[in-house]
Motif scaffolding. Structure first.
Motif, short mmCIF file in Angstrom:
data_model
loop_
_atom_site.label_atom_id
_atom_site.label_comp_id
_atom_site.label_asym_id
_atom_site.label_seq_id
_atom_site.Cartn_x
_atom_site.Cartn_y
_atom_site.Cartn_z
N THR A 454 36.57 -50.07 39.76
CA THR A 454 37.01 -49.48 41.01
C THR A 454 37.86 -48.27 40.68
OG1 THR A 454 37.98 -49.99 43.18
CG2 THR A 454 39.16 -50.80 41.26
N CYS A 455 38.15 -47.44 41.68
CA CYS A 455 38.95 -46.26 41.42
C CYS A 455 39.74 -45.88 42.66
CB CYS A 455 38.10 -45.09 40.93
SG CYS A 455 37.02 -44.37 42.19
N GLN A 456 40.72 -45.01 42.46
CA GLN A 456 41.49 -44.44 43.55
C GLN A 456 42.04 -43.10 43.11
OE1 GLN A 456 46.06 -45.93 42.99
NE2 GLN A 456 44.91 -46.84 44.63
N VAL A 457 42.50 -42.32 44.09
CA VAL A 457 43.15 -41.04 43.78
C VAL A 457 44.63 -41.31 43.56
CG1 VAL A 457 43.70 -38.74 44.62
CG2 VAL A 457 41.47 -39.76 45.14
N ALA A 458 45.13 -40.90 42.40
CA ALA A 458 46.56 -40.98 42.11
C ALA A 458 47.18 -39.64 42.47
CB ALA A 458 46.79 -41.29 40.63
N THR A 459 48.27 -39.68 43.21
CA THR A 459 48.95 -38.44 43.64
C THR A 459 50.39 -38.50 43.15
OG1 THR A 459 49.42 -39.50 45.76
CG2 THR A 459 47.49 -38.07 45.65
N ASP A 541 32.10 -55.89 46.56
CA ASP A 541 32.52 -54.87 45.60
C ASP A 541 32.85 -53.58 46.34
OD1 ASP A 541 31.96 -56.49 43.31
OD2 ASP A 541 29.84 -56.01 43.52
N ARG A 542 33.96 -52.95 45.96
CA ARG A 542 34.33 -51.66 46.54
C ARG A 542 34.70 -50.70 45.41
NH1 ARG A 542 31.95 -52.19 51.23
NH2 ARG A 542 33.02 -53.46 52.79
N ILE A 543 34.01 -49.58 45.38
CA ILE A 543 34.32 -48.58 44.35
C ILE A 543 35.63 -47.90 44.66
CG2 ILE A 543 33.60 -46.36 43.40
CD1 ILE A 543 32.19 -48.72 42.16
N PHE A 544 35.85 -47.50 45.90
CA PHE A 544 37.09 -46.84 46.28
C PHE A 544 38.08 -47.87 46.84
CE2 PHE A 544 34.12 -43.13 47.20
CZ PHE A 544 34.37 -42.52 45.97
N ARG A 545 39.26 -47.95 46.24
CA ARG A 545 40.31 -48.85 46.73
C ARG A 545 41.60 -48.04 46.80
NH1 ARG A 545 40.07 -55.08 44.92
NH2 ARG A 545 37.82 -55.34 44.71
#
Length: 566
Positions: A454-459, A541-545
């Motif tokens: 899975t992945c997310q945007v880190a800010t 399943d979720r790729i974006f979390r």
């Protein structure tokens, strides 16, 4: 789903086979006049629903062609349909359809909010049942022994409820797997394989929302049967089985030995079978489904999307010769494609079910977006899918993206590619399907394997936003492998997504980072979500979390190797 003409009744298996093969033959035959069937589906839904509130508001009585339909009805999603559905659930008749809904299917959707999908008798007879029966044809044609005994199939999604929740109008609001189609729609043959097994209707008291306990009880019973097939639909449910067997193994063995089920006396004690099960764990150190059910033949679940990252290794847990057959490309709202042969991932559009339209997956779904018809689709491309059917959904954007694999007899064959949602922190407009393909390419180039991702945007407070990936390796990766994988993943994301490549080149996105998790991290996460009260079929399943709580829950486990890598 049960009925009086169910599995085990005289002649049921033969009648079931005949119905399944007949529906497949009809769908095969429809390919010869696909465009004609699409026009007839449109004419039928317009005529049948012309005098509904929606039909009058959009001039159904005056529409004759697909072009007129496109001009009269905007592209819509569930939120656009919701006010009409709310009127229906409040008891108003003739809102979206001329039929009264019998039940409402629930669906978690991409937001987690529970939708209410009206399900009418006309929808079931013309849209649902033809594809639903045909979907089982490859399984029962090539693995006929799965129908030989009621307990030969472990159907994980079957979850009947004695007292289902209801909508405001008093009609059940449940998942499709919780509806007795024989009782509600007069289809006694509709009970799926495995729905007459000893664990289908649990013989001991258990709360309706005690989902983990229900899963335990079914596994406890199934270890004493010669299971040949496992039906999961949602592949995350299939992936949970090896994890849960090992988690619950001591309890399972003790209950088999004592002749109890959930602590309640059930059947005769089976010390010999318990000893056999104990020897498996002692000899192998870990319990695998292949050891418990050595005659396993087939798994039935979605095979694409995030599941494509882990299914090859997962299949081996159930046996070296096990076949994975693809479940239909479908949602609670309606069908899109169904595999009529043993293709590993794709299904043909169901010509007789819905009117289908498509939009290039990189385009935004606006109310007036230009759409493509099935004959305009190109193999190898991704599309948003829309459908319209007699059940009251019109130019409905289901939220899924499909990829056209090829054409069979002129009919596009599609596979599920991912959710239609995009991640867009810096103009990259990154889609799930692009991330999955980039992950597969990086895995192929390195020889590495994953159990999920899975992945997310880190800010960060300072510096560039960047993508961080949580990955559960099949076996530990060393630092050099991880560094190379991160570099290749970045390259392949740029190849898949021009927007991502431009954002990286312009310095709007930083290097992706990897956080390596224990190999069973995603199974633990799935198990915890079900334990918190979410039905297993809806924990996907979720790729974006992007939700911080979800990410923290997943990544708080110790890393497999050195934590963060660039």
């Amino acid at each position: 789903m049960t009925s009086t003409d169910g599995w085990g009744s005289p002649g049921h298996e033969q009648r079931y086979r005949e119905r399944v093969f007949a529906e497949r033959a009809r769908l095969h035959g429809a390919a010869a006049d696909f465009a004609g069937h699409q026009q007839r589906v449109l004419a039928d839904l317009l005529e049948f629903n012309a005098d509904t509130a929606f039909g009058r508001a959009h001039g159904f009585g005056r529409i004759r062609t697909m072009e007129e339909f496109r001009r009269a009805v905007p592209v819509q999603d569930y939120a656009d349909h919701a006010p009409w559905i709310d009127r229906t659930t409040a008891g108003e008749a003739n809102v979206l359809t001329a039929d009264r809904p019998t039940v409402y299917f629930t669906s978690s959707g991409s937001t987690g909010a529970h939708k209410k999908i009206p399900v009418t008798p006309r929808f079931m007879s013309s849209t649902f049942f033809p594809f639903y029966y045909a979907a089982w044809a490859p399984l029962i044609e090539h693995f006929p022994d799965v129908l030989a005994r009621p307990d030969a199939v472990l159907n994980l999604k079957h979850d009947p409820l004695a007292a289902p929740p209801t909508a405001a109008d008093g009609r059940p609001h449940v998942g499709a797997s919780q509806v007795d189609f024989g009782e509600k729609f007069g289809e006694p043959l509709s009970a799926e394989p495995g729905t007459a097994a000893p664990w289908a209707a649990l013989p001991v008291p258990v709360a309706a929302d005690a989902h983990l306990e229900k899963m335990y009880l079914r596994l406890r019973l199934a270890v004493q049967s010669d299971v040949r097939c496992l039906i999961g639909i949602n592949p995350a449910m299939v992936a949970a089985v090896p994890y849960q067997l090992n988690l619950w193994w001591p309890r399972i063995v003790k209950e088999v030995h004592d002749g109890t089920l959930g602590g309640v006396p059930y059947g005769a004690p089976a010390p010999q079978r318990a000893a056999e099960l104990e020897r498996l764990a002692d000899h192998f150190g870990i319990v695998r489904p292949a050891q418990i059910w050595p005659h396993m033949r087939a798994l039935f679940c979605w095979t694409t999307g995030a599941a494509s990252l882990y299914l090859p290794r997962l299949r081996e847990e159930f046996g070296p010769g096990v076949t994975v057959l693809p479940a239909p490309v479908a949602a609670s709202e309606g069908p899109v494609g169904v595999a009529l042969d043993r293709h590993p991932c794709a299904g043909s559009l169901v010509a007789t079910a819905s009117v289908y339209e498509f939009v290039d997956a990189d385009q935004d779904l606006t109310p007036d977006v230009a759409t493509l018809l099935p004959d305009e689709l190109e193999p190898g491309r991704d599309y948003h899918v829309l459908f319209s059917h007699v059940g009251g959904l019109y130019r409905y954007a289901v939220g899924d993206v499909v990829r056209v694999v090829d054409r069979v007899d002129g009919v596009p064959r599609v596979e599920y590619a991912g959710r239609g949602t995009r991640s867009d922190a810096a103009g990259e407009r990154l889609r799930e399907a692009q991330v999955i393909r980039a992950l597969r390419a990086a895995l192929s180039a390195t020889g590495l394997e994953l159990r999920n991702a899975t992945c997310q945007v880190a800010t960060p407070p300072t510096g560039q936003p960047h993508y961080r990936f949580a990955l559960a390796p099949h076996t530990p990766w060393n630092g050099q492998e991880t560094t190379r994988f991160a570099r290749l993943l970045d390259t392949h994301l740029g190849e898949q997504s021009p927007g991502y490549r431009r954002a990286r080149e312009a310095g709007r996105l930083g290097d992706p980072t990897l956080h390596l998790l224990p190999r069973d991290a995603f199974q633990r996460d799935w198990h915890d979500a079900v334990g918190a009260g979410v039905r297993p079929t809806q924990v996907k399943d979720r790729i974006f979390r992007q939700d911080p709580a979800l990410w923290q829950r997943l990544t708080q486990l110790p890393a497999t190797h050195e934590g963060e890598h660039r």
